[in-house]
Enzyme design. Structure first.
Site, short mmCIF file in Angstrom:
data_model
loop_
_atom_site.label_atom_id
_atom_site.label_comp_id
_atom_site.label_asym_id
_atom_site.label_seq_id
_atom_site.Cartn_x
_atom_site.Cartn_y
_atom_site.Cartn_z
N CYS A 1 0.72 -7.01 11.57
CA CYS A 1 1.41 -7.47 13.20
C CYS A 1 0.60 -8.57 14.14
O CYS A 1 -0.01 -8.75 15.09
CB CYS A 1 0.92 -5.97 14.26
SG CYS A 1 2.41 -4.92 13.24
N GLY A 2 -0.03 -9.50 12.87
CA GLY A 2 -0.62 -11.17 13.69
C GLY A 2 -1.74 -11.06 13.55
O GLY A 2 -2.08 -12.11 14.63
N HIS B 1 -10.52 -2.64 11.49
CA HIS B 1 -9.77 -3.38 11.29
C HIS B 1 -8.79 -4.33 12.31
O HIS B 1 -8.16 -4.10 12.14
CB HIS B 1 -7.74 -2.38 10.57
CG HIS B 1 -7.35 -3.34 10.05
ND1 HIS B 1 -5.81 -2.57 10.16
CD2 HIS B 1 -7.51 -3.83 9.37
CE1 HIS B 1 -4.44 -3.48 9.10
NE2 HIS B 1 -5.42 -4.56 9.05
N ARG C 1 0.88 -1.00 0.18
CA ARG C 1 0.05 0.09 -0.41
C ARG C 1 1.02 1.78 0.01
O ARG C 1 1.77 1.11 0.29
CB ARG C 1 -1.17 -0.03 1.41
CG ARG C 1 -2.44 -0.91 1.46
CD ARG C 1 -2.68 -1.07 2.01
NE ARG C 1 -2.52 -1.43 3.61
CZ ARG C 1 -1.97 -0.40 4.33
NH1 ARG C 1 -1.80 0.80 4.29
NH2 ARG C 1 -1.04 -0.92 5.55
N LYS D 1 -9.45 -2.63 1.71
CA LYS D 1 -9.45 -1.30 2.45
C LYS D 1 -9.91 -0.06 2.01
O LYS D 1 -10.67 0.48 3.12
CB LYS D 1 -7.61 -1.19 2.70
CG LYS D 1 -6.59 -2.74 3.32
CD LYS D 1 -7.56 -2.74 4.60
CE LYS D 1 -7.06 -3.73 5.53
NZ LYS D 1 -6.18 -4.04 5.56
N ARG E 1 2.51 -11.59 -0.81
CA ARG E 1 0.83 -12.09 0.01
C ARG E 1 0.22 -13.86 -0.83
O ARG E 1 0.65 -14.04 -1.61
CB ARG E 1 -0.46 -11.40 -0.33
CG ARG E 1 0.53 -10.21 0.57
CD ARG E 1 -0.47 -9.63 1.63
NE ARG E 1 0.36 -8.95 2.60
CZ ARG E 1 -0.49 -8.45 3.51
NH1 ARG E 1 -1.77 -8.53 4.12
NH2 ARG E 1 -0.05 -7.48 4.62
N PHE F 1 2.16 -16.82 18.98
CA PHE F 1 1.42 -17.67 18.15
C PHE F 1 0.79 -18.42 18.81
O PHE F 1 -0.43 -18.07 19.59
CB PHE F 1 2.70 -18.97 16.95
CG PHE F 1 3.13 -17.73 16.64
CD1 PHE F 1 2.94 -17.33 14.77
CD2 PHE F 1 4.34 -18.11 16.72
CE1 PHE F 1 2.92 -16.66 14.39
CE2 PHE F 1 5.38 -16.89 15.71
CZ PHE F 1 4.95 -16.25 14.32
N ASP G 1 -8.74 -10.20 9.02
CA ASP G 1 -8.37 -8.02 8.83
C ASP G 1 -8.98 -7.37 8.55
O ASP G 1 -8.90 -6.88 9.51
CB ASP G 1 -7.88 -8.60 7.20
CG ASP G 1 -7.34 -7.09 7.10
OD1 ASP G 1 -5.81 -6.83 7.74
OD2 ASP G 1 -7.63 -6.68 6.05
N ASN H 1 -0.81 -18.30 22.52
CA ASN H 1 -1.23 -16.61 22.22
C ASN H 1 -2.28 -16.79 23.35
O ASN H 1 -3.40 -16.30 23.48
CB ASN H 1 -1.55 -15.80 20.99
CG ASN H 1 -0.17 -15.09 20.24
OD1 ASN H 1 0.78 -15.41 22.04
ND2 ASN H 1 0.24 -14.52 19.30
N TYR I 1 -1.29 -3.92 -6.64
CA TYR I 1 -1.25 -4.12 -5.32
C TYR I 1 -2.20 -4.43 -4.27
O TYR I 1 -2.51 -3.28 -4.15
CB TYR I 1 -0.04 -3.74 -4.91
CG TYR I 1 0.09 -4.62 -3.70
CD1 TYR I 1 0.80 -5.93 -4.46
CD2 TYR I 1 0.20 -4.52 -2.63
CE1 TYR I 1 1.39 -6.46 -3.08
CE2 TYR I 1 0.53 -5.42 -1.28
CZ TYR I 1 1.35 -7.01 -2.02
OH TYR I 1 1.91 -7.62 -1.29
N SER J 1 -0.96 -3.48 10.66
CA SER J 1 -0.95 -4.63 9.45
C SER J 1 0.19 -4.82 9.78
O SER J 1 1.33 -4.71 10.21
CB SER J 1 -0.68 -3.06 8.07
OG SER J 1 -1.65 -3.03 7.10
#
Ligand code: GTP
Ligand code: SPV
Ligand code: MN
Length: 599
Positions: free
Chosen positions: A268-269, A244, A87, A224, A384, A508, A295, A511, A215, A266
């Site tokens: 960040c998991g 988000h 982006r 988005k 991606r 992972f 997302d 968590n 993209y 973005s």
């Protein structure tokens, strides 16, 4: 252009536009065709045969390369232009008639100027190309929470991705014809010239215009541009939230499922948490994790006052690097077939490969060059995969419930190497909104620009809120009213580092230990210690069986650094101050209250 595609007899400039039953849509398509001058117009119906024809077209022109069909049937590699890999926030504009409505959090341009600027780029840009008209629905097709749009594009890659990421085609068109309203998105890859690239939003006109990039978030306009920037603007007017956030269901051994919505910036998991596989002892005890979305989350209060959420998307556009059998087995299982990979590397036997997947050595890098480690990573850091959510083994049986799933907890989180502990709980809704509004995170490869720079990213929406953050925070605060039964709000940080620069928390699957504590708090069963920043668990309040943490890790993950937080709160005050008089007094007052207790 493939002859295999069956073009409906839509004539450019002619009187016959058989495309839809909706005059407003036909007229807009015609207008766009007159501006962009395509060689042909194709109305997408979303059928399998249409998808097959698209794949053929792209294979023929080299924009899709087949991957190893034994290991990855019906899967494809797309190599984007090397200057078009993420982006572009500096080229993304929110064009409201009043500049203050866009706010200091957005780049702004006056609507007339923006239209003129970008229409000049669109003029004649589709000559020799096919113009695709993509009717799509964000959210389950029969959901009252879903919203529709139409994207016009000259990129078959965008069409193929939109087919995976949205409910695209005939059913969406039928809903649009019934409702008469839709978000208009016009896209062209143009010349893929970074100097001739803009992503423009006109929330007052429910319109998006994107030029010069193929993209992800720049080009798949349902994602988005529509589901966050335009939808957040609509959500404020209509009393809901477009966020988000991932949505995940956590089923405990008693068979109760709690749904959690979590906003992380973005890369960040979110995808990883949404698809989490429980640690072995949890699996044996009967814990299960259900993926609803990875997302974007649209939510609104139900009749019982709780927030109900849908995932407006139908697929995952996930970060490849770091995805492995150890970190995210559900994602890996999802992408063994029927997947589009963008900017990954390939192995000698033509399998997709990226850093963190396994120990094999790739032969071609993401640009198709012979891999040379001296030239950087083999896969682009923002490479991606695009895959249907239905291929995910943990996809929730309730993911497509038209009414959505009830949310028990909202989680905010960022990538913070220092200061911020593993988890804490906000005191109440107002405090929780401040926690979200003051989120900070280190930048990632998901957007162009420097990586690893700490910035304020409220609710992970800095790049995505379609209006002034001051109004957005006020909108969040407005949900706290009589009759509401709101979720608890938490903050997490999976990315705290030790003095050696390594992550202190295994992350992972582990968590889930943190999510279990949150659910315990929701049910009034788990313990915590009150601090000025919120309620923190002690290490003993989490199930840390089989997790080995050093004394440094325990101190930093569960500790509260008063001096550090005092400085952080000064930064938060300065940030809130950037919004001037538009900022309602509630959050600055909450900041002050906490800052005082930190003295
Ligand atoms: P977007 O699709 O850009 O919105 O990203 P996302 O928020 O879905 O992030 P994703 O889950 O794809 O993770 C991004 C990167 O962070 C990957 O390289 C992951 O391996 C890594 N990551 C995710 N969860 C964790 C975690 O718990 N701990 C650590 N250390 N890394 C993680
Ligand atoms: C993000 O950057 O948050 C993404 C990828 O999810 S993109 O679709 O490019 O926005
Ligand atoms: Mn994202």
């Amino acid at each position: 252009m493939s002859a295999a595609i069956d073009y409906p007899d839509t004539r450019i400039g002619g009187s016959e536009t058989k495309g839809s039953q909706l005059d407003a849509l036909n007229q807009w398509v015609l207008q766009v065709a007159q501006l962009t001058e395509p060689a042909a117009i194709h109305w997408c119906d979303g059928s399998d045969s249409e998808y097959a024809a698209l794949l053929e077209t792209m294979q023929a022109d080299g924009s899709l390369l087949p991957l190893n069909t034994d290991t990855h049937p019906n899967s494809w590699l797309h190599r984007s232009d090397p200057d078009d890999v993420a982006r572009v926030e500096h080229l993304t504009f929110v064009c409201t008639s009043d500049r203050d409505d866009a706010g200091p959090n957005n780049h702004w341009m006056a609507p007339a100027e923006a239209h003129a600027k970008i229409d000049a780029l669109f003029a004649g840009c589709m000559r020799g190309r096919t113009m695709y008209v993509i009717p799509y629905c964000m959210g389950p097709i029969d959901s009252p929470l879903a919203r529709c749009g139409v994207e016009i594009t000259d990129s078959p890659y965008v069409v193929a991705n939109m087919r995976i990421m949205t409910r695209m085609g005939a059913a969406a068109l039928a809903r649009i014809e019934r409702e008469g309203a839709f978000v208009k998105g016009l896209h062209s890859i143009g010349e893929l010239d970074p100097e001739r690239r803009f992503i423009m939003h006109f929330p007052e006109e429910l319109t998006i215009k994107s030029y010069g990039s193929g993209y992800g978030g720049n080009a798949l306009l349902g994602k988005k541009c529509h589901a966050l920037r335009i939808a957040s603007y609509q959500a404020r007017q209509e009393g809901w939230l477009a966020e988000h956030m991932l949505i995940v269901g956590i089923e405990n051994p008693q068979g109760e499922t709690h749904y959690i919505a979590a906003a992380f910036p973005s890369a960040c998991g979110k995808t990883n948490l949404a698809m989490l596989i429980p640690p072995e002892s949890y699996r044996e005890a009967g814990w299960k994790v259900w993926t609803v979305g990875d997302d974007i989350c649209w939510m609104r209060p139900g009749a019982d006052g709780r927030l109900y959420a849908i995932n407006p998307e139908a697929g995952f556009f996930g970060v490849a690097p770091g995805t492995s059998a150890r970190s995210n087995p559900n994602a890996l299982a999802s992408i063994q077939r029927d997947t589009i990979f963008t900017n990954v590397a390939t192995t000698a036997d033509n399998q997709p490969w990226w850093e963190g997947l396994d120990e094999r050595t790739p032969v071609k890098d993401w640009r198709g060059r012979d891999h040379d480690p001296a030239k950087g990573p083999a896969a682009h850091p923002n490479s991606r995969f695009t895959v249907s959510a239905r291929q995910c083994p943990s996809y929730s049986p309730h993911a497509e419930d038209p009414q959505g799933v009830p949310i028990s907890a909202i989680v905010f989180g960022g990538r913070r190497a220092s200061l911020v502990p593993l988890v804490f709980e906000a005191r109440d809704w107002t405090h929780g909104v401040l926690v979200g509004a003051s989120m900070g995170s280190e930048t990632t490869a998901a957007a162009t620009g420097a990586v690893g720079v700490m910035r304020r990213d409220p609710m992970a929406m800095k790049p995505f809120c379609g209006y002034n953050f001051a109004d957005y925070f006020a909108h969040w605060l407005s949900f706290d009213k009589p009759g509401a039964n709101l979720p608890k709000i938490f903050h997490v940080n999976w990315f705290r580092k030790g003095d050696d620069g390594k992550f202190l928390w295994p992350g992972f699957g582990d968590n889930l230990r943190v999510l279990e504590w949150m659910i315990g708090r929701v049910k009034g069963e788990a313990e915590a210690v009150d601090t000025p920043i919120g309620a923190l668990p002690r290490a003993a309040d989490l199930n840390l069986e089989n997790v080995s943490l050093s004394p440094e890790a325990r101190e930093k993950l569960f500790g509260f650094d008063r001096d550090g937080w005092r400085a952080e709160f000064e930064g938060i005050a300065a940030y809130l101050g950037e919004f001037g008089g538009r900022m309602a007094p509630t959050l600055p007052a909450e900041q002050k209250r906490i800052a005082t207790t930190l003295q």
